[in-house]
Design a protein around this motif. Structure first.
Motif, PDB file in Angstrom:
ATOM      1  N   GLY A  60       0.932  -1.242  -0.044  1.00 19.01           N
ATOM      2  CA  GLY A  60       0.239  -0.049   0.131  1.00 19.01           C
ATOM      3  C   GLY A  60       0.727   1.208  -0.025  1.00 19.01           C
ATOM      4  O   GLY A  60       0.518   2.400  -0.504  1.00 19.01           O
ATOM      5  N   LEU A  61       1.966   1.143   0.608  1.00 23.92           N
ATOM      6  CA  LEU A  61       2.814   2.456   0.927  1.00 23.92           C
ATOM      7  C   LEU A  61       3.573   2.666  -0.387  1.00 23.92           C
ATOM      8  O   LEU A  61       3.751   4.006  -0.784  1.00 23.92           O
ATOM      9  N   VAL A  62       3.635   1.866  -1.354  1.00 22.82           N
ATOM     10  CA  VAL A  62       4.133   2.218  -2.661  1.00 22.82           C
ATOM     11  C   VAL A  62       3.550   3.182  -3.683  1.00 22.82           C
ATOM     12  O   VAL A  62       4.167   3.859  -4.550  1.00 22.82           O
ATOM     13  N   PHE A  63       2.094   3.209  -3.324  1.00 26.06           N
ATOM     14  CA  PHE A  63       1.223   4.280  -3.807  1.00 26.06           C
ATOM     15  C   PHE A  63       1.234   5.530  -3.236  1.00 26.06           C
ATOM     16  O   PHE A  63       0.796   6.477  -3.624  1.00 26.06           O
ATOM     17  N   LEU A  64       2.303   5.685  -2.145  1.00 28.96           N
ATOM     18  CA  LEU A  64       2.179   6.736  -1.431  1.00 28.96           C
ATOM     19  C   LEU A  64       2.288   8.306  -2.419  1.00 28.96           C
ATOM     20  O   LEU A  64       1.619   9.304  -2.062  1.00 28.96           O
ATOM     21  N   ALA A 126      10.299   1.306   4.609  1.00 26.42           N
ATOM     22  CA  ALA A 126      11.242   2.145   3.896  1.00 26.42           C
ATOM     23  C   ALA A 126      11.608   1.986   2.422  1.00 26.42           C
ATOM     24  O   ALA A 126      11.680   2.786   1.643  1.00 26.42           O
ATOM     25  N   LEU A 127      11.822   0.699   2.114  1.00 23.71           N
ATOM     26  CA  LEU A 127      12.039   0.348   0.873  1.00 23.71           C
ATOM     27  C   LEU A 127      10.772   0.425  -0.089  1.00 23.71           C
ATOM     28  O   LEU A 127      11.009   1.275  -1.115  1.00 23.71           O
ATOM     29  N   ALA A 128       9.510   0.444   0.521  1.00 21.08           N
ATOM     30  CA  ALA A 128       8.452   0.866  -0.304  1.00 21.08           C
ATOM     31  C   ALA A 128       8.389   2.350  -0.811  1.00 21.08           C
ATOM     32  O   ALA A 128       8.123   2.668  -2.046  1.00 21.08           O
ATOM     33  N   VAL A 129       8.663   3.131   0.317  1.00 19.65           N
ATOM     34  CA  VAL A 129       8.615   4.629   0.097  1.00 19.65           C
ATOM     35  C   VAL A 129       9.860   4.970  -0.892  1.00 19.65           C
ATOM     36  O   VAL A 129       9.756   5.707  -1.852  1.00 19.65           O
ATOM     37  N   SER A 130      11.024   4.423  -0.765  1.00 23.41           N
ATOM     38  CA  SER A 130      12.164   4.758  -1.366  1.00 23.41           C
ATOM     39  C   SER A 130      11.992   4.425  -2.750  1.00 23.41           C
ATOM     40  O   SER A 130      12.328   5.189  -3.589  1.00 23.41           O
ATOM     41  N   ASP A 140       8.229   9.850 -15.685  1.00 23.54           N
ATOM     42  CA  ASP A 140       7.154  10.879 -15.860  1.00 23.54           C
ATOM     43  C   ASP A 140       5.816  10.277 -15.413  1.00 23.54           C
ATOM     44  O   ASP A 140       4.833  10.982 -15.514  1.00 23.54           O
ATOM     45  N   LEU A 141       5.708   9.172 -14.907  1.00 26.00           N
ATOM     46  CA  LEU A 141       4.512   8.547 -14.332  1.00 26.00           C
ATOM     47  C   LEU A 141       3.952   9.287 -13.306  1.00 26.00           C
ATOM     48  O   LEU A 141       4.729   9.642 -12.559  1.00 26.00           O
ATOM     49  N   THR A 142       2.586   9.413 -13.498  1.00 27.83           N
ATOM     50  CA  THR A 142       1.647  10.060 -12.283  1.00 27.83           C
ATOM     51  C   THR A 142       1.431   8.985 -11.529  1.00 27.83           C
ATOM     52  O   THR A 142       1.343   9.334 -10.306  1.00 27.83           O
ATOM     53  N   ARG A 143       1.324   7.668 -11.748  1.00 28.34           N
ATOM     54  CA  ARG A 143       0.901   6.618 -10.886  1.00 28.34           C
ATOM     55  C   ARG A 143       1.922   5.611 -11.070  1.00 28.34           C
ATOM     56  O   ARG A 143       1.571   4.566 -11.697  1.00 28.34           O
ATOM     57  N   PRO A 144       3.057   5.544 -10.428  1.00 27.19           N
ATOM     58  CA  PRO A 144       3.905   4.310 -10.564  1.00 27.19           C
ATOM     59  C   PRO A 144       3.537   3.203  -9.652  1.00 27.19           C
ATOM     60  O   PRO A 144       4.176   2.208  -9.736  1.00 27.19           O
ATOM     61  N   GLY A 145       2.623   3.457  -8.734  1.00 25.24           N
ATOM     62  CA  GLY A 145       2.207   2.518  -7.794  1.00 25.24           C
ATOM     63  C   GLY A 145       1.916   1.118  -8.192  1.00 25.24           C
ATOM     64  O   GLY A 145       2.602   0.080  -7.521  1.00 25.24           O
TER      65      GLY A 145
END
Length: 216
Positions: A60-64, A126-130, A140-145
């Motif tokens: 879920g955090l990768v979508f932050l 931390a890995l997800a957010v980084s 240039d992706l607006t939604r890489p999540g």
């Protein structure tokens, strides 16, 4: 100045993917709650379920940092590192509360060493957010999540199946490599934080020679 800060916080809050993070958190808590029905499987299954809960919340955090208006907000005076730091700061209390609830759902007699499993959770988050910060910086992706979530899940499976035993990370509590594994988790956490900080920095514009140089 305080008013501008409040407006900035409000604007960032409105763009946070709270629905996705909430859904991932709910899935993780469900997995943690299953530890109460492990029966004879005991500590090993409880640890596996708690690690699965960590992975669910990390996905879920990768979508932050997903932001459909990213290319519009790129021109605002507030630097991107500040916007990213604000998003992270807003989600940290949520992550702390979620992790506390996840731990409390695990029966005390089945709960792994809290400090060590918390280190695993912090490294995964931390890995997800980084990863999200690097994706935003490098594309240039607006939604890489969605891509990052798929990559995180694939990476977790590869670590589980093919990671060398001498560098083991996912070991049971009774394994003699437990302490060494968590030394490695500390390195993973430090590396993830460093990569995240570097990924949050505005990319340096490429410098090029003037086209007319040397002409005339």
């Amino acid at each position: 100045m305080p008013r501008l800060r409040r407006e900035l916080v409000g604007a960032v809050c409105r763009t946070l993917p709270l629905g996705l993070v909430g859904a991932a958190g709910a899935t993780g808590l469900l997995m943690a709650s299953l530890t109460r029905a492990t029966g004879e499987a005991g500590e090993w299954l409880a640890l596996s379920l708690l690690r699965a809960a960590i992975l669910a919340f990390a996905m879920g955090l990768v979508f932050l940092l997903d932001d459909p208006a990213r290319h519009t907000t790129a021109t605002v005076p507030t630097p991107r590192p500040v916007r990213i730091a604000l998003r992270v700061a807003l989600v940290v209390p949520v992550a702390v509360a979620w992790w506390t609830a996840a731990l409390l759902l695990v029966p005390r007699d089945l709960r792994p060493p809290v400090a060590d499993i918390t280190l695993e959770a912090a490294a995964a988050f931390a890995l997800a957010v980084s990863a999200a910060a690097v994706a935003v910086r490098r594309s240039d992706l607006t939604r890489p999540g969605p891509r990052l979530a798929a990559g995180l899940l694939t990476s977790a499976m590869l670590v589980l199946l093919f990671w060398p035993g001498r560098w083991a990370l996912l070991v049971p509590v009774e394994d003699e490599r437990w302490a060494a594994a968590h030394d490695r988790w500390a390195v993973v956490l430090a590396g993830a934080v460093l990569v995240g900080v570097l990924g949050a920095v505005e990319p340096v514009r490429r410098w090029s020679w003037p086209v007319s140089l040397g002409r005339g």
